[in-house]
Design an enzyme around this catalytic site. Structure first.
Site, PDB file in Angstrom:
ATOM      1  N   ARG A  41     -38.400 -41.231  42.231  1.00 22.52           N
ATOM      2  CA  ARG A  41     -38.121 -41.258  40.803  1.00 22.52           C
ATOM      3  C   ARG A  41     -38.062 -42.709  40.332  1.00 22.52           C
ATOM      4  O   ARG A  41     -37.275 -43.504  40.860  1.00 22.52           O
ATOM      5  CB  ARG A  41     -36.791 -40.555  40.500  1.00 22.52           C
ATOM      6  CG  ARG A  41     -36.454 -40.590  39.008  1.00 22.52           C
ATOM      7  CD  ARG A  41     -35.128 -39.909  38.689  1.00 22.52           C
ATOM      8  NE  ARG A  41     -34.856 -40.069  37.268  1.00 22.52           N
ATOM      9  CZ  ARG A  41     -33.709 -40.474  36.759  1.00 22.52           C
ATOM     10  NH1 ARG A  41     -32.694 -40.761  37.559  1.00 22.52           N
ATOM     11  NH2 ARG A  41     -33.564 -40.601  35.462  1.00 22.52           N
ATOM     12  N   HIS A  51     -35.576 -45.204  30.340  1.00 20.88           N
ATOM     13  CA  HIS A  51     -34.359 -45.498  31.094  1.00 20.88           C
ATOM     14  C   HIS A  51     -33.729 -46.761  30.512  1.00 20.88           C
ATOM     15  O   HIS A  51     -33.558 -47.771  31.201  1.00 20.88           O
ATOM     16  CB  HIS A  51     -34.669 -45.657  32.585  1.00 20.88           C
ATOM     17  CG  HIS A  51     -33.488 -45.476  33.475  1.00 20.88           C
ATOM     18  ND1 HIS A  51     -33.468 -44.584  34.536  1.00 20.88           N
ATOM     19  CD2 HIS A  51     -32.268 -46.059  33.478  1.00 20.88           C
ATOM     20  CE1 HIS A  51     -32.298 -44.646  35.149  1.00 20.88           C
ATOM     21  NE2 HIS A  51     -31.544 -45.548  34.525  1.00 20.88           N
ATOM     22  N   GLU A  65     -29.912 -40.113  30.866  1.00 24.27           N
ATOM     23  CA  GLU A  65     -28.500 -40.284  30.504  1.00 24.27           C
ATOM     24  C   GLU A  65     -28.300 -40.671  29.033  1.00 24.27           C
ATOM     25  O   GLU A  65     -27.734 -41.727  28.726  1.00 24.27           O
ATOM     26  CB  GLU A  65     -27.840 -41.333  31.407  1.00 24.27           C
ATOM     27  CG  GLU A  65     -27.795 -40.928  32.865  1.00 24.27           C
ATOM     28  CD  GLU A  65     -26.967 -41.892  33.712  1.00 24.27           C
ATOM     29  OE1 GLU A  65     -26.486 -42.913  33.175  1.00 24.27           O
ATOM     30  OE2 GLU A  65     -26.790 -41.629  34.909  1.00 24.27           O
ATOM     31  N   ASN A 121     -27.298 -36.206  36.966  1.00 23.71           N
ATOM     32  CA  ASN A 121     -26.767 -37.388  37.631  1.00 23.71           C
ATOM     33  C   ASN A 121     -25.280 -37.168  37.833  1.00 23.71           C
ATOM     34  O   ASN A 121     -24.507 -37.153  36.876  1.00 23.71           O
ATOM     35  CB  ASN A 121     -27.003 -38.640  36.787  1.00 23.71           C
ATOM     36  CG  ASN A 121     -28.474 -39.013  36.687  1.00 23.71           C
ATOM     37  OD1 ASN A 121     -29.323 -38.396  37.316  1.00 23.71           O
ATOM     38  ND2 ASN A 121     -28.783 -40.020  35.888  1.00 23.71           N
ATOM     39  N   TYR A 169     -21.940 -38.254  40.258  1.00 21.21           N
ATOM     40  CA  TYR A 169     -21.413 -39.207  41.226  1.00 21.21           C
ATOM     41  C   TYR A 169     -20.015 -38.855  41.698  1.00 21.21           C
ATOM     42  O   TYR A 169     -19.658 -39.120  42.832  1.00 21.21           O
ATOM     43  CB  TYR A 169     -21.385 -40.612  40.623  1.00 21.21           C
ATOM     44  CG  TYR A 169     -22.737 -41.259  40.457  1.00 21.21           C
ATOM     45  CD1 TYR A 169     -23.218 -42.154  41.412  1.00 21.21           C
ATOM     46  CD2 TYR A 169     -23.535 -40.994  39.355  1.00 21.21           C
ATOM     47  CE1 TYR A 169     -24.451 -42.767  41.274  1.00 21.21           C
ATOM     48  CE2 TYR A 169     -24.782 -41.600  39.206  1.00 21.21           C
ATOM     49  CZ  TYR A 169     -25.233 -42.477  40.165  1.00 21.21           C
ATOM     50  OH  TYR A 169     -26.467 -43.078  40.021  1.00 21.21           O
ATOM     51  N   GLU A 178     -29.703 -38.307  40.337  1.00 23.26           N
ATOM     52  CA  GLU A 178     -28.960 -39.465  40.846  1.00 23.26           C
ATOM     53  C   GLU A 178     -27.679 -38.986  41.502  1.00 23.26           C
ATOM     54  O   GLU A 178     -27.006 -38.086  41.002  1.00 23.26           O
ATOM     55  CB  GLU A 178     -28.599 -40.460  39.727  1.00 23.26           C
ATOM     56  CG  GLU A 178     -29.767 -41.235  39.155  1.00 23.26           C
ATOM     57  CD  GLU A 178     -29.334 -42.242  38.101  1.00 23.26           C
ATOM     58  OE1 GLU A 178     -28.167 -42.704  38.153  1.00 23.26           O
ATOM     59  OE2 GLU A 178     -30.153 -42.561  37.229  1.00 23.26           O
TER      60      GLU A 178
END
Length: 495
Positions: free
Chosen positions: A100, A145, A190, A330, A332, A399
């Site tokens: 990606r 991005h 995002e 994404n 985390y 991500e």
């Protein structure tokens, strides 16, 4: 509204790690795609070479070096613009099936418009795509991005509705130029964080303190831009190119701090203000009702005759709704959410509109970043929540990664990916969630926006003090290489 609670199933064939964590010892499905992720601004460098235009992040950092923790910028970054052949060989050695990366809008359109196409930039991405194909690595290409061309930022950026049309032209050109090599596209990465960091404070470009209203205008325009690109692909390119197009949303898993109804309500509201803000218009239609109600009420009490949350017309609702072939996540970390009484009416603020006390359990292992803690079940809980609430065709983990200060023998990163991937495998095999791939953040240590180079996420170390930007394998890279080869998280798996 019910908060999904996932019950973890323990089967007889298990292995326990040294941290007494249960690690799934079954194999990932053969169809599951392992990869890594980067973005153009964070790795390419060459910020003004070969006809590339200035981005808003270039201008933002050049004007004020204090915007990063180490007062450094991305002018050179990992120098991947010059070292792309070496990087593809590292990807091949790592064994990834998918990579990606993003296209730098100002590298191919210096002022953001199709008035001038920079052939050197086009050739860079064509060469990269051809090299990936020659090495049997599938590209997952992100159109945006965060590196908006500075010219478009000066026109108002994501507060200007006309940016939707400019983005559409950029997307159409990208599909035409690169679509023969790309079967999976992401429109916007995002959007929540891009709006909050750039239009609610000066942590990110363009650094506007518009936390009461600009963040909502930014959100609406990015959603319309996403839909514009999706419809262009669907109408003009899908039949001939046969690809998929979606977008990538980031969120922690927001968990109630207790079993109380108020904390459960608060956790769901936190999910809606942070995730449903963008997912609802695309998968359901219109803003989440809790956002509409709370922001309208607070706006009225603040003396406004309208809501600070801009309304969608029915035509806009219909245009955005359904613009998905998959959803990228994404994820985390996790957060605990505690109910708070509503803030008093005063200065309007997105955070006051939402409310809640959001924090991390101090017992969770901490990374080098103050926002990132090790809570591996968060990924399983999130994909179940998204699957249940939005029923996407596919879920792709775009991500997921761990920050440290650059250790080569990075055992904490190995622990992180092992724990999160184990929970993801549980979601696939035990819960039946259709998660089709995983691109870890990140392929290599790169520029980390406001963190500069102080926190490292890569499987490959990059010496940012070396003119050659020397790459060095980390222990985590070798671990991930083995996971990709064996499709197994431990030494021995049960087939």
């Amino acid at each position: 509204m019910r908060i999904l609670s996932v019950t973890f199933l323990v089967f007889s064939e298990i292995l326990i790690s040294s941290q007494d964590e249960v690690i799934n010892n079954r194999r990932f499905p053969e169809s599951f795609k392992f990869g890594v992720a980067t973005s153009a601004f964070q790795i390419e460098g060459a910020w003004n070479e070969d006809g590339k235009g200035e981005s808003m992040w270039d201008r933002f950092l050049h004007n004020n070096s204090s915007k990063t923790l180490d007062r450094r910028n991305a002018d050179v970054a990992c120098d991947s613009y010059h070292k792309w052949r070496e990087d593809v060989q590292l990807l091949k050695e790592l064994g990834v099936k998918i990579y990606r990366f993003s296209i730098s809008w100002p590298r191919i359109l210096p002022d953001g418009t199709t008035n001038k196409i920079n052939q050197a930039g086009v050739d860079y991405y064509l060469n990269l795509l051809k090299e990936l194909k020659a090495n049997n690595i599938e590209p997952l290409v992100t159109l945006y991005h965060w590196d908006l061309p500075q010219h478009l930022s000066e026109l108002g950026g994501w507060l200007n509705p006309q940016i939707v049309d400019y983005f559409g032209e950029f997307a159409r050109l990208s599909f035409r130029l690169f679509g023969d090599y790309v079967r999976q596209w992401t429109t916007v990465n995002e959007p929540k964080t891009a709006c909050l960091l750039g239009y609610a404070n000066d942590y990110g470009a363009p650094g506007l303190w518009l936390v009461a209203d600009g963040v909502y205008q930014c959100a609406k325009i990015q959603l319309l831009a996403h839909a514009k690109a999706w419809h262009i692909y669907d109408d003009e390119f899908r039949a001939s190119q046969g690809g998929k197009i979606g977008f990538v949303l980031d969120t922690p898993w927001n968990e109630p701090a207790s079993d109380s109804d108020l904390d459960r309500e608060a956790a769901e509201r936190e999910m809606q203000f942070g995730f449903g803000w963008f997912a609802n218009p695309v998968f359901i239609g219109d803003w989440p009702q809790v956002m509409k109600d709370r922001i309208a009420n607070r706006s009225k009490l603040e003396g406004l005759g309208f809501s600070r949350l801009p309304e969608f017309t029915q035509k806009e609702i219909d245009y955005i709704n359904g613009t998905h072939d998959y959803i990228g996540l994404n994820i985390y970390t996790g957060k605990l959410v505690e109910y708070l009484p509503d803030y008093e009416i005063g200065t309007p603020n997105y955070n006051f509109d939402n409310g809640n006390n959001v924090y991390c359990d101090p017992s969770w292992p901490a990374s080098s970043s103050d926002w990132l803690f090790y809570y591996p079940s968060s990924i399983r809980k999130l994909v179940n929540y998204v699957n249940e609430k939005y029923s996407p065709e596919e879920i792709f983990i775009a991500e997921n990664g761990w920050a440290d200060h650059g250790e080569i023998d990075d055992q904490s990163r190995i622990r992180y990916h092992k724990g999160y991937l184990s929970n993801l495998l549980d979601a696939i095999l035990e819960d039946g969630v259709n998660v089709v791939g995983y691109t870890a953040w990140s392929f290599m240590d790169n520029f980390g926006w406001g963190a500069g180079y102080t926190h490292r996420f890569g499987f490959i170390s990059v010496d940012h003090d070396s003119p050659n930007r020397t790459r060095t394998w980390k222990s985590s890279g070798r671990y991930y290489q083995k996971v990709i080869r064996t499709r197994c998280l431990v030494d021995t798996c049960v087939d």
